[in-house]
Design a protein around this motif. Sequence first.
Motif, PDB file in Angstrom:
ATOM      1  N   ALA A 189     -30.606  43.325  98.315  1.00  0.00           N
ATOM      2  CA  ALA A 189     -29.230  43.447  99.012  1.00  0.00           C
ATOM      3  C   ALA A 189     -28.459  42.176  98.625  1.00  0.00           C
ATOM      4  O   ALA A 189     -27.260  42.233  98.063  1.00  0.00           O
ATOM      5  CB  ALA A 189     -29.540  43.233 100.453  1.00  0.00           C
ATOM      6  N   SER A 190     -29.269  41.051  98.357  1.00  0.00           N
ATOM      7  CA  SER A 190     -28.577  39.748  97.807  1.00  0.00           C
ATOM      8  C   SER A 190     -28.033  40.094  96.350  1.00  0.00           C
ATOM      9  O   SER A 190     -26.758  39.669  95.832  1.00  0.00           O
ATOM     10  CB  SER A 190     -29.398  38.613  97.824  1.00  0.00           C
ATOM     11  N   ALA A 192     -27.249  43.106  95.198  1.00  0.00           N
ATOM     12  CA  ALA A 192     -25.953  43.930  95.255  1.00  0.00           C
ATOM     13  C   ALA A 192     -24.661  42.973  95.577  1.00  0.00           C
ATOM     14  O   ALA A 192     -23.835  43.858  95.443  1.00  0.00           O
ATOM     15  CB  ALA A 192     -26.475  45.045  96.277  1.00  0.00           C
ATOM     16  N   LEU A 193     -24.841  42.287  96.247  1.00  0.00           N
ATOM     17  CA  LEU A 193     -23.490  41.333  96.684  1.00  0.00           C
ATOM     18  C   LEU A 193     -23.213  40.518  95.540  1.00  0.00           C
ATOM     19  O   LEU A 193     -22.210  39.825  95.596  1.00  0.00           O
ATOM     20  CB  LEU A 193     -23.955  40.554  97.739  1.00  0.00           C
ATOM     21  N   GLY A 194     -23.904  40.368  94.291  1.00  0.00           N
ATOM     22  CA  GLY A 194     -23.502  39.645  93.022  1.00  0.00           C
ATOM     23  C   GLY A 194     -24.223  38.136  93.043  1.00  0.00           C
ATOM     24  O   GLY A 194     -23.857  37.611  92.227  1.00  0.00           O
ATOM     25  N   MET A 195     -25.080  37.997  94.020  1.00  0.00           N
ATOM     26  CA  MET A 195     -26.008  36.579  94.218  1.00  0.00           C
ATOM     27  C   MET A 195     -26.999  36.729  92.667  1.00  0.00           C
ATOM     28  O   MET A 195     -27.631  37.551  92.455  1.00  0.00           O
ATOM     29  CB  MET A 195     -26.495  36.248  95.252  1.00  0.00           C
ATOM     30  N   THR A 196     -26.939  35.378  92.218  1.00  0.00           N
ATOM     31  CA  THR A 196     -27.840  35.259  91.019  1.00  0.00           C
ATOM     32  C   THR A 196     -29.404  35.211  91.629  1.00  0.00           C
ATOM     33  O   THR A 196     -29.488  35.060  92.975  1.00  0.00           O
ATOM     34  CB  THR A 196     -27.612  34.065  90.360  1.00  0.00           C
ATOM     35  N   GLN A 197     -30.210  35.082  90.806  1.00  0.00           N
ATOM     36  CA  GLN A 197     -31.782  34.887  91.065  1.00  0.00           C
ATOM     37  C   GLN A 197     -31.917  33.730  91.699  1.00  0.00           C
ATOM     38  O   GLN A 197     -32.544  33.613  93.031  1.00  0.00           O
ATOM     39  CB  GLN A 197     -32.547  35.376  90.080  1.00  0.00           C
ATOM     40  N   GLY A 198     -31.484  32.706  91.101  1.00  0.00           N
ATOM     41  CA  GLY A 198     -31.577  31.277  91.759  1.00  0.00           C
ATOM     42  C   GLY A 198     -30.917  31.171  93.214  1.00  0.00           C
ATOM     43  O   GLY A 198     -31.482  30.729  94.154  1.00  0.00           O
ATOM     44  N   LYS A 199     -29.834  31.700  93.217  1.00  0.00           N
ATOM     45  CA  LYS A 199     -29.186  31.539  94.722  1.00  0.00           C
ATOM     46  C   LYS A 199     -29.759  32.289  95.725  1.00  0.00           C
ATOM     47  O   LYS A 199     -30.031  32.036  96.705  1.00  0.00           O
ATOM     48  CB  LYS A 199     -27.765  31.877  94.350  1.00  0.00           C
ATOM     49  N   THR A 200     -30.328  33.709  95.308  1.00  0.00           N
ATOM     50  CA  THR A 200     -30.835  34.385  96.357  1.00  0.00           C
ATOM     51  C   THR A 200     -32.360  33.824  96.728  1.00  0.00           C
ATOM     52  O   THR A 200     -32.580  33.679  97.977  1.00  0.00           O
ATOM     53  CB  THR A 200     -31.432  35.702  95.653  1.00  0.00           C
ATOM     54  N   LEU A 201     -32.888  33.065  96.055  1.00  0.00           N
ATOM     55  CA  LEU A 201     -34.125  32.202  96.297  1.00  0.00           C
ATOM     56  C   LEU A 201     -33.845  31.182  97.236  1.00  0.00           C
ATOM     57  O   LEU A 201     -34.482  30.894  98.255  1.00  0.00           O
ATOM     58  CB  LEU A 201     -34.874  31.668  95.068  1.00  0.00           C
ATOM     59  N   ARG A 203     -30.815  30.551  99.032  1.00  0.00           N
ATOM     60  CA  ARG A 203     -30.044  30.996 100.191  1.00  0.00           C
ATOM     61  C   ARG A 203     -30.640  31.908 101.049  1.00  0.00           C
ATOM     62  O   ARG A 203     -30.339  32.177 102.303  1.00  0.00           O
ATOM     63  CB  ARG A 203     -28.428  31.253  99.821  1.00  0.00           C
ATOM     64  N   VAL A 204     -31.428  32.994 100.758  1.00  0.00           N
ATOM     65  CA  VAL A 204     -32.057  33.867 101.175  1.00  0.00           C
ATOM     66  C   VAL A 204     -33.563  33.742 101.468  1.00  0.00           C
ATOM     67  O   VAL A 204     -33.908  34.154 102.657  1.00  0.00           O
ATOM     68  CB  VAL A 204     -31.276  35.412 100.674  1.00  0.00           C
ATOM     69  N   VAL A 205     -33.990  33.795 100.379  1.00  0.00           N
ATOM     70  CA  VAL A 205     -35.595  34.075 100.326  1.00  0.00           C
ATOM     71  C   VAL A 205     -36.202  32.945 101.251  1.00  0.00           C
ATOM     72  O   VAL A 205     -37.011  32.867 102.060  1.00  0.00           O
ATOM     73  CB  VAL A 205     -36.136  34.261  99.083  1.00  0.00           C
ATOM     74  N   LEU A 206     -36.072  31.603 100.598  1.00  0.00           N
ATOM     75  CA  LEU A 206     -36.916  30.556 100.955  1.00  0.00           C
ATOM     76  C   LEU A 206     -36.471  30.254 102.399  1.00  0.00           C
ATOM     77  O   LEU A 206     -37.406  29.740 103.378  1.00  0.00           O
ATOM     78  CB  LEU A 206     -36.583  29.060 100.076  1.00  0.00           C
ATOM     79  N   PRO A 207     -35.463  30.255 102.998  1.00  0.00           N
ATOM     80  CA  PRO A 207     -35.089  29.814 104.462  1.00  0.00           C
ATOM     81  C   PRO A 207     -36.000  31.011 105.370  1.00  0.00           C
ATOM     82  O   PRO A 207     -36.236  30.352 106.280  1.00  0.00           O
ATOM     83  CB  PRO A 207     -33.744  30.211 104.443  1.00  0.00           C
ATOM     84  N   GLN A 208     -35.957  32.291 104.860  1.00  0.00           N
ATOM     85  CA  GLN A 208     -36.709  33.088 105.811  1.00  0.00           C
ATOM     86  C   GLN A 208     -38.335  32.721 105.555  1.00  0.00           C
ATOM     87  O   GLN A 208     -39.144  32.922 106.435  1.00  0.00           O
ATOM     88  CB  GLN A 208     -36.401  34.607 105.361  1.00  0.00           C
TER      89      GLN A 208
END
Length: 313
Positions: A189-190, A192-201, A203-208
Amino acid sequence: MTVPTEKAGPEETPPGSRPAPEAIRAIPVRHYGRWISTLVVLALVYLILNAFAGADVNYGAIPDFLLSASVLEGLGATVLISLLAMAIGLVLGVVLAVMRLSKNPVTSSVAWTYVWLFRGTPVYVQLMIWFNLALIFPYINLGFYRDEMSDFMTPFMAALLGLGLNEAAYMSEIVRAGIQSVDEGQTEASHALGMTQGKTLRRVVLPQAMRVIVPPTGNEFLNMLKTSALAASAAQYEELLLSAQNIGRVSGAVVEMLFLAVLWYLILTSFFSIGQFYLERYYARGSLRQLPLTPWQKIKVNVAGFGNRGGLG
């Protein structure tokens, strides 16, 4: 003419209605096993305390040296080396975990080899190798820095590298497990929203993943506080245990100073355990319907429950 009257009787139940049920009298179950187990445990505790009370130990020496300058310096050195080594282990562990999950076979293989090497050898041996590195490498040359290895590899540096690099191997596995616990749909989903791999890690993956990473990380740090004692004998780093042993050799209170070190280790682990609890509670928000009770709330609940149950019965 007199009309006969009926004798007053019990009140009749209206047709179609049920009689009110009698109040249930609850009789609490007597748990005799609890009383027996309590007596057994108290008897064992009494025997242990009585044995230590009758031992040839000068307990008065413990408070005499508890806050001595040498012990406090060793205490500060233990906390310092544990925090710095844990920071190295955490940062390097995240890097190794990302490398291990990478689709690049070279970086994945290097990370796997690092974890295999440092997890497969005792940390005590690693500390000794770092401390004696000058025997095989007389000089250190990093391009921007050049010096004799004996001057560079001080007891502090040997302890820092030995503990930090060893911890990175374990932290990489903890971080990897945390990252893999996050559903892959979050990453998709990240992207698909245009987020890069590093930003996904970040902002999305590590916090969860933190709710999975934090509990074992806290345990690793508590273990680091105690493992730092190995740096005393392997690298001559003067931390809490070595400071206590030096006082014991001079004063003759060898065992008493070991008890003093035990007391300080218990204080340190208890203090940081409280911080670990609140950190876990913070990252548990959103994943649990009810947050874990704080220690004070647990005490109130246990006291109330103990009173309602009528003690151990």
